[in-house]
Design a protein around this motif. Structure first.
Motif, mmCIF file in Angstrom:
data_model
loop_
_atom_site.group_PDB
_atom_site.id
_atom_site.type_symbol
_atom_site.label_atom_id
_atom_site.label_comp_id
_atom_site.label_asym_id
_atom_site.label_seq_id
_atom_site.Cartn_x
_atom_site.Cartn_y
_atom_site.Cartn_z
ATOM 1 N N MET A 38 -11.717 -0.494 4.459
ATOM 2 C CA MET A 38 -12.227 0.116 3.231
ATOM 3 C C MET A 38 -13.602 0.742 3.410
ATOM 4 N N GLN A 39 -14.283 0.408 4.508
ATOM 5 C CA GLN A 39 -15.592 0.997 4.769
ATOM 6 C C GLN A 39 -15.505 2.381 5.414
ATOM 7 N N ALA A 40 -14.312 2.788 5.853
ATOM 8 C CA ALA A 40 -14.160 4.105 6.479
ATOM 9 C C ALA A 40 -14.315 5.197 5.433
ATOM 10 N N THR A 41 -14.928 6.301 5.818
ATOM 11 C CA THR A 41 -15.219 7.358 4.843
ATOM 12 C C THR A 41 -13.983 8.153 4.448
ATOM 13 N N CYS A 42 -12.957 8.205 5.324
ATOM 14 C CA CYS A 42 -11.813 9.077 5.071
ATOM 15 C C CYS A 42 -10.690 8.400 4.286
ATOM 16 N N ILE A 43 -10.798 7.103 4.045
ATOM 17 C CA ILE A 43 -9.683 6.337 3.501
ATOM 18 C C ILE A 43 -9.710 6.316 1.974
ATOM 19 N N GLN A 44 -8.548 6.619 1.359
ATOM 20 C CA GLN A 44 -8.440 6.560 -0.097
ATOM 21 C C GLN A 44 -8.008 5.179 -0.598
ATOM 22 N N SER A 45 -7.164 4.484 0.175
ATOM 23 C CA SER A 45 -6.709 3.165 -0.261
ATOM 24 C C SER A 45 -6.245 2.353 0.938
ATOM 25 N N VAL A 46 -6.243 1.019 0.764
ATOM 26 C CA VAL A 46 -5.838 0.091 1.817
ATOM 27 C C VAL A 46 -4.814 -0.873 1.228
ATOM 28 N N HIS A 47 -3.710 -1.091 1.949
ATOM 29 C CA HIS A 47 -2.633 -1.944 1.464
ATOM 30 C C HIS A 47 -2.152 -2.858 2.586
ATOM 31 N N VAL A 48 -1.780 -4.080 2.225
ATOM 32 C CA VAL A 48 -1.157 -5.009 3.160
ATOM 33 C C VAL A 48 0.348 -4.994 2.888
ATOM 34 N N ALA A 49 1.147 -4.787 3.932
ATOM 35 C CA ALA A 49 2.600 -4.791 3.818
ATOM 36 C C ALA A 49 3.134 -6.093 4.396
ATOM 37 N N THR A 50 3.800 -6.888 3.584
ATOM 38 C CA THR A 50 4.273 -8.191 4.046
ATOM 39 C C THR A 50 5.551 -8.582 3.331
ATOM 40 N N ASP A 51 6.257 -9.564 3.897
ATOM 41 C CA ASP A 51 7.428 -10.139 3.235
ATOM 42 C C ASP A 51 7.174 -11.601 2.888
ATOM 43 N N ASP A 52 5.916 -12.036 3.041
ATOM 44 C CA ASP A 52 5.598 -13.450 2.890
ATOM 45 C C ASP A 52 4.721 -13.691 1.653
ATOM 46 N N ASN A 53 5.144 -14.620 0.799
ATOM 47 C CA ASN A 53 4.410 -14.894 -0.430
ATOM 48 C C ASN A 53 3.047 -15.518 -0.171
ATOM 49 N N ARG A 54 2.892 -16.254 0.927
ATOM 50 C CA ARG A 54 1.603 -16.858 1.240
ATOM 51 C C ARG A 54 0.560 -15.784 1.554
ATOM 52 N N ILE A 55 0.989 -14.772 2.291
ATOM 53 C CA ILE A 55 0.078 -13.667 2.592
ATOM 54 C C ILE A 55 -0.209 -12.871 1.324
ATOM 55 N N ARG A 56 0.833 -12.623 0.538
ATOM 56 C CA ARG A 56 0.643 -11.909 -0.737
ATOM 57 C C ARG A 56 -0.399 -12.612 -1.591
ATOM 58 N N ASP A 57 -0.266 -13.925 -1.737
ATOM 59 C CA ASP A 57 -1.187 -14.676 -2.598
ATOM 60 C C ASP A 57 -2.613 -14.631 -2.062
ATOM 61 N N ALA A 58 -2.761 -14.722 -0.738
ATOM 62 C CA ALA A 58 -4.104 -14.677 -0.139
ATOM 63 C C ALA A 58 -4.768 -13.328 -0.387
ATOM 64 N N VAL A 59 -4.009 -12.252 -0.238
ATOM 65 C CA VAL A 59 -4.557 -10.910 -0.460
ATOM 66 C C VAL A 59 -4.916 -10.719 -1.927
ATOM 67 N N ASN A 60 -4.067 -11.207 -2.813
ATOM 68 C CA ASN A 60 -4.371 -11.113 -4.243
ATOM 69 C C ASN A 60 -5.657 -11.855 -4.588
ATOM 70 N N ARG A 61 -5.891 -12.984 -3.934
ATOM 71 C CA ARG A 61 -7.091 -13.767 -4.237
ATOM 72 C C ARG A 61 -8.376 -13.017 -3.912
ATOM 73 N N PHE A 62 -8.370 -12.196 -2.854
ATOM 74 C CA PHE A 62 -9.606 -11.455 -2.575
ATOM 75 C C PHE A 62 -9.581 -10.040 -3.147
ATOM 76 N N GLY A 63 -8.587 -9.761 -4.003
ATOM 77 C CA GLY A 63 -8.562 -8.487 -4.715
ATOM 78 C C GLY A 63 -7.957 -7.336 -3.944
ATOM 79 N N GLY A 64 -7.202 -7.636 -2.890
ATOM 80 C CA GLY A 64 -6.571 -6.581 -2.110
ATOM 81 C C GLY A 64 -5.261 -6.122 -2.717
ATOM 82 N N SER A 65 -4.705 -5.068 -2.142
ATOM 83 C CA SER A 65 -3.437 -4.501 -2.598
ATOM 84 C C SER A 65 -2.320 -4.920 -1.652
#
Length: 248
Positions: A38-65
């Motif tokens: 997210m610190q890169a100047t050219c990037i509009q958005s950052v997303h995590v692609a996963t099939d695991d609910n544990r990873i989903r929940d962790a990303v949600n906790r720090f406000g990620g997509s």
């Protein structure tokens, strides 16, 4: 032309189960990768692609997509391609793919890997290389090497040392491949449909699939290394580097 980062992330790993959620300096590793991107100047958005609910929940906790994908994805690139489709990207948009085990990736790496798309409309896929400094990496099969032509297009990727310095010449640079890719959304959809290649199966390197089907990969040399976390014991080394950089 939008530029988005998609980080493929799975929980299961033979060598390091649950690696994306391994804590480094008080944060899960996947959070470090997202924040660096997210610190890169050219990037509009950052997303995590996963099939695991544990990873989903962790990303949600720090406000990620998070983009939830199928558990049947055969590779990280396939997971990125599925996520890009779900995001509704246009054919000319740029997708940057970085693995979730590079918590020290320099934000400038993202800007560098995207630059060829602005300079050459023929570029459909790009990646990064770093001139090896640590001599151990020259022969370590864990560190993938790349050779490229005078135009910067990849000739081959290998776990072996390439090129082989037969005569012991001085000043021969050996380049390590860094696991950061960029593609147009159109080419990423094409890549997803390619059958696995023979060299890909031998080397266990999915980027060879594109080359075996006749597609070019533009290689950008960066001065910024991006060490990966492969095993639990790598975390201490990464934390020491982060302390030295003032990150924690």
């Amino acid at each position: 032309m939008r530029v988005v980062v998609i980080i493929p992330s799975r929980y299961g790993s033979v060598r390091f189960d649950g690696k994306p959620l391994a804590v480094i300096c008080g944060k899960p590793m996947i959070q470090w990768v997202c924040q660096r991107a997210m610190q890169a100047t050219c990037i509009q958005s950052v997303h995590v692609a996963t099939d695991d609910n544990r990873i989903r929940d962790a990303v949600n906790r720090f406000g990620g997509s998070v983009v939830m994908t199928s558990s049947r994805c055969r590779s990280g690139t396939d997971r990125v391609a599925e996520a890009a489709e779900r995001l509704g990207l246009d054919p000319g948009d740029i997708v940057v793919n970085i693995q979730g085990d590079q918590p020290l990736v320099d934000p400038r790496c993202f800007d560098a890997v995207v630059q060829p798309f602005y300079e050459d409309p023929a570029v459909k896929m790009s990646t990064l290389a770093f001139a090896i400094v640590d001599k151990r990496e020259i022969t370590d099969p864990k560190d993938v090497k790349v050779a490229f032509d005078k135009n910067g297009d990849a000739l081959y990727f290998s776990r072996a040392t390439i090129p082989h310095d037969r005569d012991g010449l001085s000043g021969v640079d050996i380049y390590k491949h860094l696991g950061v890719y960029a593609y147009t959304q159109e080419f990423l959809a094409c890549f997803k449909g390619l059958s696995p290649g023979r060299l890909e199966e031998i080397e266990k390197l999915e980027q060879l699939r594109a080359m075996e089907h006749g597609h070019r990969i533009r290689v950008v040399v960066t001065p910024y290394d991006s060490p990966e976390v492969d095993l639990p014991e790598d975390i201490q080394r990464i934390e020491e580097k982060m302390v030295g950089m003032g990150l924690c």
